[in-house]
Design an enzyme around this catalytic site. Structure first.
Site, PDB file in Angstrom:
ATOM      1  N   HIS A  12      26.510  47.451  31.018  1.00  0.00           N
ATOM      2  CA  HIS A  12      26.004  48.262  32.130  1.00  0.00           C
ATOM      3  C   HIS A  12      27.061  49.136  32.790  1.00  0.00           C
ATOM      4  O   HIS A  12      26.730  50.169  33.347  1.00  0.00           O
ATOM      5  CB  HIS A  12      25.370  47.359  33.205  1.00  0.00           C
ATOM      6  CG  HIS A  12      24.019  46.849  32.799  1.00  0.00           C
ATOM      7  ND1 HIS A  12      23.161  46.240  33.679  1.00  0.00           N
ATOM      8  CD2 HIS A  12      23.390  46.856  31.597  1.00  0.00           C
ATOM      9  CE1 HIS A  12      22.046  45.896  33.042  1.00  0.00           C
ATOM     10  NE2 HIS A  12      22.166  46.248  31.769  1.00  0.00           N
ATOM     11  N   GLY A  64      43.245  37.650  39.550  1.00  0.00           N
ATOM     12  CA  GLY A  64      42.657  38.837  38.921  1.00  0.00           C
ATOM     13  C   GLY A  64      42.324  39.913  39.947  1.00  0.00           C
ATOM     14  O   GLY A  64      42.024  41.047  39.602  1.00  0.00           O
ATOM     15  N   ILE A  65      42.378  39.545  41.222  1.00  0.00           N
ATOM     16  CA  ILE A  65      41.953  40.473  42.276  1.00  0.00           C
ATOM     17  C   ILE A  65      42.955  41.605  42.471  1.00  0.00           C
ATOM     18  O   ILE A  65      42.586  42.793  42.457  1.00  0.00           O
ATOM     19  CB  ILE A  65      41.725  39.712  43.610  1.00  0.00           C
ATOM     20  CG1 ILE A  65      40.576  38.714  43.466  1.00  0.00           C
ATOM     21  CG2 ILE A  65      41.421  40.698  44.734  1.00  0.00           C
ATOM     22  CD1 ILE A  65      40.428  37.754  44.653  1.00  0.00           C
ATOM     23  N   GLY A  66      44.218  41.269  42.601  1.00  0.00           N
ATOM     24  CA  GLY A  66      45.235  42.301  42.856  1.00  0.00           C
ATOM     25  C   GLY A  66      45.314  43.327  41.732  1.00  0.00           C
ATOM     26  O   GLY A  66      45.358  44.544  41.994  1.00  0.00           O
ATOM     27  N   GLY A 103      47.186  36.099  39.325  1.00  0.00           N
ATOM     28  CA  GLY A 103      46.738  34.749  39.667  1.00  0.00           C
ATOM     29  C   GLY A 103      45.233  34.662  39.807  1.00  0.00           C
ATOM     30  O   GLY A 103      44.578  33.805  39.210  1.00  0.00           O
ATOM     31  N   ARG A 127      20.349  55.102  31.688  1.00  0.00           N
ATOM     32  CA  ARG A 127      20.464  55.084  33.158  1.00  0.00           C
ATOM     33  C   ARG A 127      21.825  54.557  33.607  1.00  0.00           C
ATOM     34  O   ARG A 127      22.310  54.888  34.697  1.00  0.00           O
ATOM     35  CB  ARG A 127      19.341  54.260  33.771  1.00  0.00           C
ATOM     36  CG  ARG A 127      19.397  52.769  33.474  1.00  0.00           C
ATOM     37  CD  ARG A 127      18.162  52.049  34.010  1.00  0.00           C
ATOM     38  NE  ARG A 127      18.244  50.608  33.863  1.00  0.00           N
ATOM     39  CZ  ARG A 127      18.033  49.942  32.736  1.00  0.00           C
ATOM     40  NH1 ARG A 127      17.753  50.600  31.602  1.00  0.00           N
ATOM     41  NH2 ARG A 127      18.109  48.623  32.690  1.00  0.00           N
ATOM     42  N   HIS A 128      22.473  53.777  32.763  1.00  0.00           N
ATOM     43  CA  HIS A 128      23.789  53.235  33.138  1.00  0.00           C
ATOM     44  C   HIS A 128      24.856  54.320  33.105  1.00  0.00           C
ATOM     45  O   HIS A 128      25.787  54.302  33.900  1.00  0.00           O
ATOM     46  CB  HIS A 128      24.144  52.063  32.234  1.00  0.00           C
ATOM     47  CG  HIS A 128      23.115  50.984  32.274  1.00  0.00           C
ATOM     48  ND1 HIS A 128      22.828  50.289  33.430  1.00  0.00           N
ATOM     49  CD2 HIS A 128      22.250  50.528  31.329  1.00  0.00           C
ATOM     50  CE1 HIS A 128      21.854  49.429  33.189  1.00  0.00           C
ATOM     51  NE2 HIS A 128      21.480  49.566  31.925  1.00  0.00           N
ATOM     52  N   HIS A 170      53.774  37.706  37.193  1.00  0.00           N
ATOM     53  CA  HIS A 170      54.292  36.397  36.769  1.00  0.00           C
ATOM     54  C   HIS A 170      53.183  35.353  36.640  1.00  0.00           C
ATOM     55  O   HIS A 170      53.194  34.546  35.717  1.00  0.00           O
ATOM     56  CB  HIS A 170      55.350  35.909  37.768  1.00  0.00           C
ATOM     57  CG  HIS A 170      54.860  35.900  39.183  1.00  0.00           C
ATOM     58  ND1 HIS A 170      54.638  37.072  39.881  1.00  0.00           N
ATOM     59  CD2 HIS A 170      54.517  34.886  40.023  1.00  0.00           C
ATOM     60  CE1 HIS A 170      54.201  36.764  41.091  1.00  0.00           C
ATOM     61  NE2 HIS A 170      54.102  35.458  41.205  1.00  0.00           N
TER      62      HIS A 170
END
Ligand code: RB5
Length: 144
Positions: A97, A67-69, A65, A131-132, A8
């Protein structure tokens, strides 16, 4: 095909990003939510992440809210590299990268104009490989 999902708190930002992507002729798959009524972000973030992991969508964008969850949830799905991005630099580097196949944004953290700009940067930036790629392969290796 680009998967979109939010809870939401991220709903209005998801709708803005959806309109922007459709205007730019991208095909999108909207995994919800479909209103600002309170819901649990893992349900929606998992749907989008699964669709990317299974190859139904090539990339995905998830919003909540902070972006973490949604980023924590998406990164639980094998093969997902979901970058929580906050600015133009992280939008660019997560592709260059980390070859992020998903991005997460916090609707209460970034304004919509910046969010749209970050999506364009992420979509238009090329992965640098070399290397990435080795480092990305190491992410999937078993721990000692
Ligand atoms: C919802 O209030 C909020 O907790 C959610 O959108 C998200 O920020 C969680 O990480």
């Amino acid at each position: 095909m680009i998967a979109l999902a939010s809870d939401h708190a991220g709903f209005e930002l998801k709708e803005i990003l959806k309109k922007h992507l459709i205007d730019k002729h991208y095909d999108i798959m909207d995994y919800g939510t479909s209103s600002t009524a309170s819901v649990d972000y893992p349900i929606y973030a998992k749907k989008a992440a699964n669709s990317v992991a299974r190859g139904q969508c090539e990339k995905g964008i998830v919003c909540c809210g902070t972006g973490i969850g949604v980023s924590i949830t998406a990164n639980k799905v094998k093969g997902i590299r979901c970058a929580l991005i906050h600015d133009e630099y992280t939008a660019e580097m997560c592709k260059k990268h980390n070859n992020a196949n998903m991005i997460a944004m916090g609707a209460r953290v970034v304004d919509p104009e910046l969010a749209v700009k970050m999506v364009d940067i992420w979509l238009d930036t090329q992965f640098e490989e070399g290397r990435h790629q080795r480092r990305i392969d190491e992410i999937e290796e078993e721990l000692d």
